[in-house]
Design a protein around this motif. Structure first.
Motif, PDB file in Angstrom:
ATOM      1  N   GLU A 108      10.442  -6.065   5.433  1.00 13.26           N
ATOM      2  CA  GLU A 108      10.419  -5.213   4.246  1.00 13.26           C
ATOM      3  C   GLU A 108       9.745  -3.914   4.664  1.00 13.26           C
ATOM      4  N   MET A 109      10.464  -2.810   4.449  1.00 15.61           N
ATOM      5  CA  MET A 109       9.896  -1.512   4.851  1.00 15.61           C
ATOM      6  C   MET A 109       8.784  -1.101   3.894  1.00 15.61           C
ATOM      7  N   ARG A 169      16.275  -1.489   2.861  1.00 17.07           N
ATOM      8  CA  ARG A 169      14.822  -1.483   2.764  1.00 17.07           C
ATOM      9  C   ARG A 169      14.225  -2.860   3.077  1.00 17.07           C
ATOM     10  N   THR A 170      14.944  -3.880   2.683  1.00 17.18           N
ATOM     11  CA  THR A 170      14.572  -5.228   3.100  1.00 17.18           C
ATOM     12  C   THR A 170      15.799  -5.849   3.753  1.00 17.18           C
ATOM     13  N   ARG A 188      -1.135  -4.757  10.024  1.00 15.63           N
ATOM     14  CA  ARG A 188      -1.092  -3.326   9.739  1.00 15.63           C
ATOM     15  C   ARG A 188      -2.395  -2.622  10.113  1.00 15.63           C
ATOM     16  N   SER A 189      -3.426  -3.384  10.316  1.00 13.99           N
ATOM     17  CA  SER A 189      -4.710  -2.751  10.624  1.00 13.99           C
ATOM     18  C   SER A 189      -5.035  -2.796  12.120  1.00 13.99           C
ATOM     19  N   LEU A 190      -4.046  -3.107  12.919  1.00 11.98           N
ATOM     20  CA  LEU A 190      -4.334  -3.197  14.357  1.00 11.98           C
ATOM     21  C   LEU A 190      -4.775  -1.836  14.880  1.00 11.98           C
ATOM     22  N   SER A 191      -5.961  -1.776  15.405  1.00 13.43           N
ATOM     23  CA  SER A 191      -6.399  -0.510  15.987  1.00 13.43           C
ATOM     24  C   SER A 191      -5.870  -0.455  17.417  1.00 13.43           C
ATOM     25  N   ALA A 192      -6.000   0.706  18.040  1.00 12.93           N
ATOM     26  CA  ALA A 192      -5.484   0.841  19.409  1.00 12.93           C
ATOM     27  C   ALA A 192      -6.120  -0.197  20.327  1.00 12.93           C
ATOM     28  N   GLY A 193      -7.422  -0.413  20.176  1.00 15.10           N
ATOM     29  CA  GLY A 193      -8.113  -1.377  21.034  1.00 15.10           C
ATOM     30  C   GLY A 193      -7.599  -2.782  20.828  1.00 15.10           C
ATOM     31  N   GLN A 194      -7.409  -3.132  19.548  1.00 14.45           N
ATOM     32  CA  GLN A 194      -6.915  -4.488  19.258  1.00 14.45           C
ATOM     33  C   GLN A 194      -5.498  -4.677  19.798  1.00 14.45           C
ATOM     34  N   ARG A 239       4.356   1.166  16.071  1.00 15.52           N
ATOM     35  CA  ARG A 239       5.249   1.825  15.099  1.00 15.52           C
ATOM     36  C   ARG A 239       5.962   0.820  14.204  1.00 15.52           C
ATOM     37  N   VAL A 240       6.332  -0.311  14.758  1.00 17.58           N
ATOM     38  CA  VAL A 240       7.005  -1.334  13.941  1.00 17.58           C
ATOM     39  C   VAL A 240       6.096  -1.722  12.779  1.00 17.58           C
ATOM     40  N   PHE A 241       4.817  -1.974  13.100  1.00 19.06           N
ATOM     41  CA  PHE A 241       3.936  -2.450  12.039  1.00 19.06           C
ATOM     42  C   PHE A 241       3.411  -1.318  11.156  1.00 19.06           C
ATOM     43  N   ASP A 242       3.560  -0.075  11.617  1.00 19.10           N
ATOM     44  CA  ASP A 242       3.284   1.056  10.727  1.00 19.10           C
ATOM     45  C   ASP A 242       4.364   1.148   9.644  1.00 19.10           C
ATOM     46  N   HIS A 243       5.603   0.900  10.044  1.00 17.70           N
ATOM     47  CA  HIS A 243       6.720   1.119   9.122  1.00 17.70           C
ATOM     48  C   HIS A 243       7.047  -0.091   8.256  1.00 17.70           C
ATOM     49  N   PHE A 244       6.754  -1.269   8.781  1.00 13.26           N
ATOM     50  CA  PHE A 244       7.114  -2.479   8.047  1.00 13.26           C
ATOM     51  C   PHE A 244       5.932  -2.950   7.197  1.00 13.26           C
ATOM     52  N   ALA A 245       6.187  -3.117   5.882  1.00 10.46           N
ATOM     53  CA  ALA A 245       5.152  -3.705   5.040  1.00 10.46           C
ATOM     54  C   ALA A 245       5.042  -5.195   5.345  1.00 10.46           C
ATOM     55  N   LYS A 246       6.188  -5.799   5.636  1.00 12.19           N
ATOM     56  CA  LYS A 246       6.206  -7.232   5.967  1.00 12.19           C
ATOM     57  C   LYS A 246       7.200  -7.444   7.094  1.00 12.19           C
ATOM     58  N   ALA A 247       6.878  -8.334   7.994  1.00  7.45           N
ATOM     59  CA  ALA A 247       7.849  -8.749   9.009  1.00  7.45           C
ATOM     60  C   ALA A 247       7.523 -10.176   9.390  1.00  7.45           C
ATOM     61  N   GLU A 248       8.538 -11.008   9.396  1.00  7.38           N
ATOM     62  CA  GLU A 248       8.295 -12.384   9.856  1.00  7.38           C
ATOM     63  C   GLU A 248       9.478 -12.873  10.659  1.00  7.38           C
ATOM     64  N   LEU A 249       9.219 -13.834  11.518  1.00  3.73           N
ATOM     65  CA  LEU A 249      10.299 -14.380  12.346  1.00  3.73           C
ATOM     66  C   LEU A 249      11.383 -14.955  11.462  1.00  3.73           C
ATOM     67  N   ALA A 250      12.639 -14.644  11.770  1.00  6.35           N
ATOM     68  CA  ALA A 250      13.746 -15.173  10.982  1.00  6.35           C
ATOM     69  C   ALA A 250      14.231 -16.518  11.524  1.00  6.35           C
TER      70      ALA A 250
END
Ligand code: HEM
Length: 466
Positions: free
Chosen positions: A423-424, A160-161, A284-290, A387-398
């Motif tokens: 983090e999913m 999950r993380t 997470r709030s990226l709309s299609a236009g953005q 889809r990545v940002f729909d599923h991930f609550a958090k994502a940052e460069l490692a």
């Protein structure tokens, strides 16, 4: 730029072969190509002579000159037979960049032959372009479903993380799955194509033979679909041009596969990187236009093709501060052109507001990415990123940005990997995982079982150093 129809280069103007050239592909270029473009521009102006793996080439750096080369097909030809050094046998034996140019397909045709080939691509791609047609609807649904399944697979394998490589574990398998679906690859052919495309895309000593194997695999795919036509691009290309032989169609599919996998993959990874570098709260709030705007921004900062295909001068032409002679090779650089475009104040092309849509990510002129392909590519990129940002609550460069590993080479500045700490989103994971894993093992049009299994084997082999 004035017409120079009947002008020939002055005898005392320096010829490409006689100029001292610095090699383009150096450690400095790998680390910071922008610095190299800047230095070349300040030394030579909008066009610079460079060495490309031992062969002198005119590198076109400025936006205006790059547009001229891309748009003016009567002056700048695509057919490699116009290249004087090749015709006169002056190239080093086995020059590695020639192999691709000897694969004769749409990109390397001119005039009527080229227009006819483009019409075939347009006609065959059109059903997939239209979201309301059954093929278009199904493909859109499949892209989203494959993306979900790969995220579910990631969650099942890494938790999950955890840490993930969004190149090897997400973008590349996603695009190979889309290719199999779009091209109508049967299970057996799909698996071997996947393995050879991985080898080809990753380069290395086996890349040449792998390219040859992939070409012959696409030729076999053409023959297979001729015998059993379906609702796929391969069959539709045959319908659009019944005169295409299996070999010709195999070459067109091969080229499409490079775009669909390598170039589209670069655009996905470059866009993900742009978002990951940006403000976390908007992700997470990226709309299609953005999202479309994010894709354009990423393409401007790092175009999916850094340096476009070679063009060959049809006759002597003055470009920048040099005379390019008939038969000379030029390399239009979209990456350098974007740098020029963004150099606000010093650019002759733009004022203080540069439209992000001015990027050359899709090319320009008669050889630009066909509209149907472009729409398909854009759809895949926005879906994959979204889809990545729909599923991930958090994502940052490692890894810190300046330590990310980039591939080396003239054509593409692409990430070797995109390592993230993620983090999913918990609710989505709980419901998505069993369904996705089940469909991954039994579904996806009967072909993903083998494909996913092969990818998983390949990935675990790659991780264990195999
Ligand atoms: C995000 C994805 C894509 C990007 C960024 C992209 C970009 C480009 C660019 C820059 C060119 C022109 C190259 C040059 O002039 O040197 C091109 C040409 C082309 N692309 Fe795309 N492409 C993408 C996706 C696709 C897809 C999915 C297909 C087909 C399934 C495709 C098919 C083609 C074809 C057939 C050409 C050659 C056109 C010609 O020479 O007339 N592309 N693409």
């Amino acid at each position: 730029m004035e017409d120079q129809h009947h002008v020939t280069a002055p005898a005392d103007s320096p010829a490409l072969g006689a100029l001292p050239v610095e090699p383009l592909l150096t450690a400095e270029f790998d680390a910071d190509p922008g610095a190299v473009y800047r230095r070349l521009r300040s030394t030579y102006g909008p066009v610079a002579p460079v060495g490309l793996l031992g062969v002198p080439v005119w590198l076109v750096l400025d936006y205006r000159e790059v547009l001229e080369v891309l748009r003016n097909e009567s002056r700048w030809r695509r057919d490699v037979r116009h290249w004087r050094a090749r015709a006169q046998g002056e190239l080093p034996p086995g020059w590695p960049l020639l192999a691709g140019y000897e694969v004769r397909q749409t990109m390397f045709m001119d005039d009527e032959e080229h227009l006819a080939a483009r019409r075939t691509h347009h006609a065959a791609l059109r059903p997939f372009q239209d979201a309301k047609s059954p093929e278009g609807w199904e493909l859109r649904a499949a892209v989203a479903r494959y993306a979900d399944e790969l995220v579910a697979l990631l969650a099942a394998e890494s938790g999950r993380t955890g840490f993930a490589d969004l190149g090897a574990q997400y973008t590349r398998p996603l695009l190979l799955m889309v290719t199999s679906k779009l091209f109508g690859c049967p299970v057996e052919l799909g698996d071997e194509l996947v393995m050879d495309l991985w080898r080809m895309l990753d380069g290395g000593p086996d890349a040449g033979p792998a390219t040859g194997r992939a070409l012959s695999a696409f030729t076999r795919l053409a023959a297979h679909r001729r015998a059993r036509p379906g609702d796929d691009l391969t069959s539709y290309m045959m319908l659009a041009d019944p005169d295409l032989t299996d070999e010709q169609l195999g070459r067109e599919l091969f080229m499409n596969a490079v775009y669909l996998n390598d170039i589209t993959g670069n655009m996905v990874l470059n866009t993900l990187l742009e978002v990951l570098r940006g403000n976390a709260t908007v992700r997470r709030s990226l709309s299609a236009g953005q999202l479309g705007e994010t894709v354009n921004r990423a393409a401007l900062a790092n175009p999916p093709i850094a340096n476009m295909c070679f063009r060959f001068a049809a006759r002597d032409v003055r470009l920048g501060q040099f005379w390019i002679r008939a038969g000379d090779i030029v390399l239009p650089s979209s990456a350098a052109a974007h740098q020029d475009l963004l150099a606000i104040g010093s650019s002759h092309m733009v004022g203080s507001a540069v439209s992000t849509r001015a990027h050359l990510g899709w090319g320009a002129g008669p050889h630009q990415c066909p509209s149907a392909a472009r729409e398909l590519g854009g759809l895949i990129v926005t879906t994959a990123v979204g889809r990545v940002f729909d599923h991930f609550a958090k994502a940052e460069l490692a890894l810190p940005f300046d330590q990310l590993p980039w591939r080396s080479g003239a054509v593409v500045r692409g990430l070797k990997m995109l390592p993230v700490r993620y983090e999913m989103a918990a609710a989505e994971l709980d419901t998505a995982r069993p369904a996705a894993l089940e469909s991954a093992s039994v579904g996806i049009d009967g072909q993903a079982r083998g494909l996913l299994a092969a990818l998983r084997r390949f990935m675990s082999g790659a991780r264990s150093g195999g």
